[in-house]
Design a protein around this motif. Structure first.
Motif, PDB file in Angstrom:
ATOM      1  N   ASN A  99       0.852  -1.190   0.000  1.00 44.12           N
ATOM      2  CA  ASN A  99       0.000   0.000   0.000  1.00 44.12           C
ATOM      3  C   ASN A  99       0.885   1.236   0.000  1.00 44.12           C
ATOM      4  N   GLY A 100       0.745   2.052  -1.022  1.00 48.98           N
ATOM      5  CA  GLY A 100       1.591   3.234  -1.166  1.00 48.98           C
ATOM      6  C   GLY A 100       1.413   4.253  -0.067  1.00 48.98           C
ATOM      7  N   LEU A 101       0.303   4.167   0.676  1.00 48.65           N
ATOM      8  CA  LEU A 101       0.084   5.119   1.752  1.00 48.65           C
ATOM      9  C   LEU A 101       1.138   4.986   2.844  1.00 48.65           C
ATOM     10  N   PHE A 102       1.693   3.783   2.984  1.00 48.73           N
ATOM     11  CA  PHE A 102       2.714   3.583   4.010  1.00 48.73           C
ATOM     12  C   PHE A 102       4.017   4.298   3.669  1.00 48.73           C
ATOM     13  N   LEU A 103       4.145   4.769   2.421  1.00 51.13           N
ATOM     14  CA  LEU A 103       5.342   5.545   2.089  1.00 51.13           C
ATOM     15  C   LEU A 103       5.360   6.855   2.879  1.00 51.13           C
ATOM     16  N   VAL A 104       4.178   7.392   3.207  1.00 51.50           N
ATOM     17  CA  VAL A 104       4.119   8.612   4.014  1.00 51.50           C
ATOM     18  C   VAL A 104       4.739   8.359   5.385  1.00 51.50           C
ATOM     19  N   PHE A 105       4.324   7.273   6.036  1.00 51.97           N
ATOM     20  CA  PHE A 105       4.846   6.971   7.375  1.00 51.97           C
ATOM     21  C   PHE A 105       6.334   6.628   7.320  1.00 51.97           C
ATOM     22  N   THR A 106       6.729   5.927   6.263  1.00 49.65           N
ATOM     23  CA  THR A 106       8.146   5.592   6.110  1.00 49.65           C
ATOM     24  C   THR A 106       8.994   6.834   5.918  1.00 49.65           C
ATOM     25  N   ALA A 107       8.536   7.742   5.057  1.00 47.01           N
ATOM     26  CA  ALA A 107       9.299   8.961   4.793  1.00 47.01           C
ATOM     27  C   ALA A 107       9.402   9.839   6.044  1.00 47.01           C
ATOM     28  N   LEU A 108       8.311   9.951   6.791  1.00 48.54           N
ATOM     29  CA  LEU A 108       8.351  10.750   8.019  1.00 48.54           C
ATOM     30  C   LEU A 108       9.272  10.105   9.057  1.00 48.54           C
ATOM     31  N   LEU A 183      -3.084   1.668  -3.873  1.00 49.11           N
ATOM     32  CA  LEU A 183      -3.707   2.284  -2.717  1.00 49.11           C
ATOM     33  C   LEU A 183      -4.995   1.528  -2.393  1.00 49.11           C
ATOM     34  N   GLY A 184      -5.352   1.508  -1.136  1.00 50.14           N
ATOM     35  CA  GLY A 184      -6.566   0.813  -0.727  1.00 50.14           C
ATOM     36  C   GLY A 184      -6.667   0.749   0.777  1.00 50.14           C
ATOM     37  N   ASP A 185      -7.402  -0.242   1.262  1.00 53.31           N
ATOM     38  CA  ASP A 185      -7.503  -0.426   2.705  1.00 53.31           C
ATOM     39  C   ASP A 185      -6.120  -0.643   3.297  1.00 53.31           C
ATOM     40  N   VAL A 186      -5.933  -0.114   4.495  1.00 58.52           N
ATOM     41  CA  VAL A 186      -4.615  -0.141   5.128  1.00 58.52           C
ATOM     42  C   VAL A 186      -4.629  -1.099   6.305  1.00 58.52           C
ATOM     43  N   THR A 187      -3.654  -1.992   6.315  1.00 62.12           N
ATOM     44  CA  THR A 187      -3.452  -2.885   7.457  1.00 62.12           C
ATOM     45  C   THR A 187      -2.461  -2.232   8.406  1.00 62.12           C
ATOM     46  N   LEU A 188      -2.929  -1.889   9.592  1.00 59.77           N
ATOM     47  CA  LEU A 188      -2.091  -1.209  10.568  1.00 59.77           C
ATOM     48  C   LEU A 188      -1.059  -2.153  11.156  1.00 59.77           C
ATOM     49  N   ILE A 189      -0.096  -1.608  11.887  1.00 58.55           N
ATOM     50  CA  ILE A 189       0.949  -2.440  12.459  1.00 58.55           C
ATOM     51  C   ILE A 189       0.416  -3.318  13.587  1.00 58.55           C
ATOM     52  N   SER A 190      -0.813  -3.022  14.051  1.00 52.62           N
ATOM     53  CA  SER A 190      -1.442  -3.883  15.056  1.00 52.62           C
ATOM     54  C   SER A 190      -2.175  -5.051  14.423  1.00 52.62           C
ATOM     55  N   GLY A 191      -2.245  -5.075  13.072  1.00 52.84           N
ATOM     56  CA  GLY A 191      -2.922  -6.152  12.371  1.00 52.84           C
ATOM     57  C   GLY A 191      -4.342  -5.832  11.955  1.00 52.84           C
ATOM     58  N   ASP A 192      -4.904  -4.739  12.447  1.00 52.16           N
ATOM     59  CA  ASP A 192      -6.260  -4.342  12.076  1.00 52.16           C
ATOM     60  C   ASP A 192      -6.253  -3.620  10.731  1.00 52.16           C
ATOM     61  N   THR A 193      -7.401  -3.675  10.043  1.00 53.57           N
ATOM     62  CA  THR A 193      -7.536  -3.052   8.729  1.00 53.57           C
ATOM     63  C   THR A 193      -8.540  -1.913   8.790  1.00 53.57           C
ATOM     64  N   ILE A 194      -8.168  -0.767   8.219  1.00 53.00           N
ATOM     65  CA  ILE A 194      -9.064   0.375   8.155  1.00 53.00           C
ATOM     66  C   ILE A 194      -9.174   0.826   6.702  1.00 53.00           C
ATOM     67  N   GLY A 195     -10.246   1.565   6.393  1.00 52.80           N
ATOM     68  CA  GLY A 195     -10.461   2.045   5.044  1.00 52.80           C
ATOM     69  C   GLY A 195      -9.499   3.147   4.652  1.00 52.80           C
ATOM     70  N   LEU A 196      -9.476   3.456   3.363  1.00 49.50           N
ATOM     71  CA  LEU A 196      -8.550   4.460   2.850  1.00 49.50           C
ATOM     72  C   LEU A 196      -8.849   5.832   3.440  1.00 49.50           C
ATOM     73  N   GLY A 197     -10.139   6.175   3.576  1.00 49.19           N
ATOM     74  CA  GLY A 197     -10.489   7.468   4.148  1.00 49.19           C
ATOM     75  C   GLY A 197      -9.994   7.623   5.574  1.00 49.19           C
ATOM     76  N   SER A 198     -10.194   6.590   6.391  1.00 52.53           N
ATOM     77  CA  SER A 198      -9.709   6.636   7.774  1.00 52.53           C
ATOM     78  C   SER A 198      -8.186   6.692   7.808  1.00 52.53           C
ATOM     79  N   ALA A 199      -7.546   5.993   6.860  1.00 54.83           N
ATOM     80  CA  ALA A 199      -6.082   6.003   6.816  1.00 54.83           C
ATOM     81  C   ALA A 199      -5.553   7.394   6.466  1.00 54.83           C
ATOM     82  N   LEU A 200      -6.241   8.112   5.577  1.00 52.60           N
ATOM     83  CA  LEU A 200      -5.814   9.464   5.234  1.00 52.60           C
ATOM     84  C   LEU A 200      -5.943  10.403   6.434  1.00 52.60           C
ATOM     85  N   LEU A 201      -6.981  10.193   7.248  1.00 53.78           N
ATOM     86  CA  LEU A 201      -7.107  10.980   8.474  1.00 53.78           C
ATOM     87  C   LEU A 201      -5.946  10.695   9.421  1.00 53.78           C
ATOM     88  N   ARG A 202      -5.499   9.446   9.451  1.00 58.63           N
ATOM     89  CA  ARG A 202      -4.334   9.108  10.282  1.00 58.63           C
ATOM     90  C   ARG A 202      -3.074   9.793   9.746  1.00 58.63           C
TER      91      ARG A 202
END
Length: 311
Positions: A99-108, A183-202
């Motif tokens: 999931n490309g969204l994790f590039l944000v967390f990696t870059a930060l 891009l899509g649903d995001v699996t958090l490091i705790s193992g839970d999955t959230i939608g793309l909209g919720s992930a963008l808020l994170r």
């Protein structure tokens, strides 16, 4: 400081000095010994500080370097996953391939220990010392701006720069991640999955915490900047202090003092990528930054308010 910047600073001092007690350009200046404390006067000074900060070529170059960092990380991960090594690597980097969204967390996570604080350290360290070195600080203080208000405007502008620098990394990473990875649903490091909209808020929440994590450094840089009339010396001292504290934070033998170092809880934003979110580390980080702002902000005010300005 260039001649153009010096001329702009002189014009800025004259403009601020024209903001009278009613907040109108051209209003009569207050009697000698009085300093206007209107909101309009502060906003005029604050806007001037923002223009000065973001119109400098150095600032644009620093932001460009920050924007380039996520691109390099994304391209490197893409090339690596196209090779024979697959998607291995640390937790954040391994999930970027899914999931490309994790590039944000990696870059930060990669920018916060080194690149972001060095960039903020340069801007904060140069805030007062740079004007003293350029001979423009005296003009600002001749105008009825007031030392306290000038220092507050510079600190607030430094916080805005923290937001801008963090947003630059996050937006560049988001664009690069969307271009190179799905891009899509995001699996958090705790193992839970959230939608793309919720992930963008994170993403927004994490970026806000990262920017706030640099507030203590802004106050430290501002204090150092009041101690010297050399912008280069202030910048070097601020950046050197960041490096030194990072080194001290890596020695297990210094565990007793490490929780009080302003860099210690910087990566606590990772706890926001769990479900539910863990706030203990984040709140400790924000509380520590507030303490550094209070201590070094007061020290900067004490030094600046009693300092003889000769340049």
């Amino acid at each position: 400081m260039s001649r153009a910047e010096q001329a702009e600073q002189v014009g800025r001092a004259e403009k601020v000095g024209q903001v009278g007690s009613g907040g109108r350009i051209g209003a009569a200046a207050p009697p000698v010994g009085r300093r206007p404390q209107t909101a309009a006067g502060f906003l005029a000074l604050f806007r001037s500080e923002l223009r000065l900060t973001f119109r400098r070529v150095r600032t644009m170059v620093l932001l460009a370097i920050l924007a380039l960092l996520p691109v390099l990380i994304g391209v490197a991960v893409r090339i690596e996953t196209d090779g024979s090594h697959g998607g291995g690597g640390p937790a954040f980097i391994a999930q970027v391939t899914q999931n490309g969204l994790f590039l944000v967390f990696t870059a930060l996570a990669m920018a916060l220990p080194v690149f972001l604080p060095m960039t903020v350290g340069v801007v904060a360290g140069d805030s007062v010392a740079g004007e003293a070195a350029g001979g423009t600080l005296r003009y600002l203080l001749v105008a009825p701006a007031g030392r306290t208000r000038l220092l507050a405007a510079k600190f607030t502008a430094g916080l805005v720069f923290c937001l801008a620098a963090t947003a630059t990394v996050a937006l560049a990473a988001l664009a690069t991640g969307a271009a190179l990875f799905p891009l899509g649903d995001v699996t958090l490091i705790s193992g839970d999955t959230i939608g793309l909209g919720s992930a963008l808020l994170r993403v927004v929440l994490v970026a806000g915490v990262v920017a706030a994590s640099l507030a203590g450094l802004v106050a430290i840089g501002l204090f150092i900047s009041t101690l010297t009339g050399s912008g280069i010396a202030a910048m070097a001292a601020t950046v050197g202090l960041v490096i030194t504290v990072q080194i001290l934070d890596s020695f297990p033998q210094l565990h007793a003092i490490q929780p009080f170092l302003f860099t210690h809880h910087w990566l606590s934003f990772g706890d926001l990528l769990r479900e539910p979110m863990y706030w203990d580390g984040v709140l400790k980080n924000l509380g520590l930054q507030a303490a550094y702002v209070a201590v070094f902000g007061s020290a900067a005010w004490s030094r600046f308010s009693s300092r003889d300005i000769t340049a």
